[in-house]
Design an enzyme around this catalytic site. Structure first.
Site, PDB file in Angstrom:
ATOM      1  N   TYR A 143     -78.664  21.723 -31.833  1.00 10.68           N
ATOM      2  CA  TYR A 143     -77.761  20.563 -31.857  1.00 10.68           C
ATOM      3  C   TYR A 143     -78.157  19.515 -30.817  1.00 10.68           C
ATOM      4  O   TYR A 143     -77.744  18.362 -30.896  1.00 10.68           O
ATOM      5  CB  TYR A 143     -76.306  20.991 -31.612  1.00 10.68           C
ATOM      6  CG  TYR A 143     -75.702  21.814 -32.736  1.00 10.68           C
ATOM      7  CD1 TYR A 143     -76.414  22.096 -33.890  1.00 10.68           C
ATOM      8  CD2 TYR A 143     -74.413  22.310 -32.646  1.00 10.68           C
ATOM      9  CE1 TYR A 143     -75.882  22.854 -34.911  1.00 10.68           C
ATOM     10  CE2 TYR A 143     -73.857  23.067 -33.669  1.00 10.68           C
ATOM     11  CZ  TYR A 143     -74.606  23.344 -34.792  1.00 10.68           C
ATOM     12  OH  TYR A 143     -74.058  24.094 -35.797  1.00 10.68           O
ATOM     13  N   LYS A 193     -81.832  35.907 -33.861  1.00 11.75           N
ATOM     14  CA  LYS A 193     -82.655  36.119 -35.057  1.00 11.75           C
ATOM     15  C   LYS A 193     -84.068  36.399 -34.546  1.00 11.75           C
ATOM     16  O   LYS A 193     -85.039  35.704 -34.877  1.00 11.75           O
ATOM     17  CB  LYS A 193     -82.581  34.859 -35.947  1.00 11.75           C
ATOM     18  CG  LYS A 193     -83.132  35.025 -37.342  1.00 11.75           C
ATOM     19  CD  LYS A 193     -82.299  35.899 -38.236  1.00 11.75           C
ATOM     20  CE  LYS A 193     -82.984  36.067 -39.581  1.00 11.75           C
ATOM     21  NZ  LYS A 193     -82.390  37.148 -40.395  1.00 11.75           N
ATOM     22  N   ASP A 225     -77.362  37.436 -39.262  1.00  9.65           N
ATOM     23  CA  ASP A 225     -76.906  37.718 -40.633  1.00  9.65           C
ATOM     24  C   ASP A 225     -76.104  39.019 -40.673  1.00  9.65           C
ATOM     25  O   ASP A 225     -75.053  39.112 -41.311  1.00  9.65           O
ATOM     26  CB  ASP A 225     -78.091  37.752 -41.625  1.00  9.65           C
ATOM     27  CG  ASP A 225     -79.346  38.373 -41.048  1.00  9.65           C
ATOM     28  OD1 ASP A 225     -79.339  38.721 -39.848  1.00  9.65           O
ATOM     29  OD2 ASP A 225     -80.338  38.519 -41.775  1.00  9.65           O
ATOM     30  N   ASP A 249     -71.435  28.419 -33.496  1.00  6.94           N
ATOM     31  CA  ASP A 249     -70.603  27.499 -34.267  1.00  6.94           C
ATOM     32  C   ASP A 249     -70.112  28.204 -35.538  1.00  6.94           C
ATOM     33  O   ASP A 249     -68.923  28.201 -35.872  1.00  6.94           O
ATOM     34  CB  ASP A 249     -71.466  26.270 -34.626  1.00  6.94           C
ATOM     35  CG  ASP A 249     -70.649  25.146 -35.235  1.00  6.94           C
ATOM     36  OD1 ASP A 249     -69.416  25.250 -35.276  1.00  6.94           O
ATOM     37  OD2 ASP A 249     -71.261  24.157 -35.678  1.00  6.94           O
ATOM     38  N   ASP A 253     -66.223  30.368 -36.160  1.00 10.37           N
ATOM     39  CA  ASP A 253     -65.328  29.995 -37.268  1.00 10.37           C
ATOM     40  C   ASP A 253     -64.983  31.221 -38.109  1.00 10.37           C
ATOM     41  O   ASP A 253     -63.843  31.410 -38.530  1.00 10.37           O
ATOM     42  CB  ASP A 253     -65.983  28.939 -38.168  1.00 10.37           C
ATOM     43  CG  ASP A 253     -65.523  27.534 -37.799  1.00 10.37           C
ATOM     44  OD1 ASP A 253     -65.088  27.354 -36.646  1.00 10.37           O
ATOM     45  OD2 ASP A 253     -65.599  26.630 -38.652  1.00 10.37           O
TER      46      ASP A 253
END
Ligand code: NAD
Length: 358
Positions: A143, A193, A225, A249, A253
């Site tokens: 980001y 990852k 994942d 992020d 959520d």
């Protein structure tokens, strides 16, 4: 003691929910003999309307910097929802995080036993409750990395974003995760990852280094994942989830969704020292704005986090959290957490109920 709080109500339901949180803060001040001094500032859509060229006026950033903590409602709404526009409300959020060096985002995802019905998960998965803390890196990664949009000679467009982390960036966020775990159930799940990304392999190495200073904390690594699956399969296996900006992020959520009530969850964004920005995790909810329908509890619980993390006022923070729990023991509910046999109340009434239960 006197504390200076910058208040950014923002757009949509932001002003309604921050008003209730300020009322609660004032009541805590009276009860425990503290003085909270507020300076109001604009950011987001309302700032674009007034200043035209920016969603985060310099003056707002200055007010925040001159304060001990910041309370933010929410920004954005359909009026400013043009992805092609040069000035967009969410730029205020990135500007605040970057401008105030708030590199750590704490998002507790907690399911109150009184609201078990609100979770989309089955009872046997929820067991006696969910209590996960997501620690998300907030000022690095993709980001904030370099980005570029190019047009090749054949006219095809190519876009590029960069995921980049330095040792020091990972170290400081990892320390916060381990410190938090020490105050909780002493387990950190670091999410990456690392089977694919070089930045994740560095992340993992640094987290392992930091872990050596916390022998009492169990560290495990999970791929992002797999984590997203595990969160719905067995959320109770988690205590503290430590992760990068983008993975955080998405996972925060998901973690909040399994508690079922977006109107209940607070967050803290912290930098060095005790300065922090506190906000509910939900957005500006334009569909219910101005109708006295919004649940103010997420913002009220954000103020509890402010008392705990920025001001070190633990008893005061506890008193807010206990008052919220006491209100949930009663029949009163806002629309988002309503269930059969309960009595529906609005934003103002819910705020008043918390104050009267303090
Ligand atoms: P949202 O969180 O605003 O709303 C999602 C749904 O949840 C809506 O149905 C809304 O009515 C409901 N809801 C949200 N908060 C509630 C509350 N306190 N009480 C009761 N119901 C509540 O998300 P969205 O609809 O995706 O976004 C709306 C706007 O908010 C967009 O412009 C978006 O960019 C912005 N946004 C801002 C922030 C922020 O300021 N930090 C975060 C997310 C979204």
């Amino acid at each position: 003691m006197k504390y200076k709080v910058a208040v950014i109500p923002g757009d949509g339901i932001g002003p309604e929910v921050t008003e209730q949180a300020v009322n609660v803060l004032n009541a805590v001040g009276e009860k425990f003999n503290h003085k909270f001094e507020y300076t109001y500032a604009k950011a987001g859509g309302c700032a674009i309307d007034e200043f035209k060229t920016t969603a985060l006026p310099e003056e707002t950033l200055d007010i925040c910097k001159a304060s001990d903590a910041v309370l933010l409602g929410a920004v954005g709404g359909p009026k400013w929802d043009d992805t092609k526009a040069k000035v967009r409300p969410e730029q205020a959020l990135l500007g605040l995080r970057g401008g105030l060096n708030l590199y750590c985002n704490l998002r507790p995802a907690m399911l109150y036993k009184q609201l078990k019905d609100a979770s989309p998960l089955k009872d046997r998965i929820i067991g006696d409750g969910i209590d996960v803390l997501v620690v998300r890196e907030l000022t690095g990664g993709i980001y904030f990395g370099e980005r570029e949009l190019l047009t090749k000679e054949n006219g095809e467009e190519v876009a590029r974003d960069t995921e980049q982390y330095s040792t020091s960036e990972v170290k400081r966020i990892a320390k916060i995760a381990f410190d938090s775990a020490m105050k909780r159930n002493k387990k950190v799940t670091s999410v990456d990852k690392a089977n694919i990304l070089e930045s994740s392999r560095l992340w993992r190495r640094v987290v392992e280094e930091v872990a050596k200073d916390y022998p009492e904390v169990t560290l495990e690594h999970l791929y992002v994942d797999n984590t997203s699956m595990q969160l719905v399969r067995d959320p109770r296996q988690f205590d503290v989830i430590l992760t990068s900006n983008m993975f955080g992020d998405i996972l925060s959520d998901e973690a909040s969704m399994i508690t079922g009530s977006i109107g209940m969850l607070p967050s803290a964004s912290l930098g060095d020292n005790s300065f922090g920005l506190y906000e509910p995790i939900h957005g500006s909810a334009p569909d219910i704005a101005g109708k006295d329908l919004a649940n103010p509890l997420a913002t009220i619980l954000s103020v509890a986090m402010m008392l705990r993390y920025s001001f070190g006022l633990n008893a005061e923070a506890d008193s807010i959290e206990n008052a919220v729990s006491k209100v949930l023991d009663t029949e009163y509910r806002t629309g988002d957490i309503m269930s059969e046999g309960k009595v529906k109340v609005g934003t103002k009434k819910m705020g008043e109920l918390v104050v009267s239960n303090l």
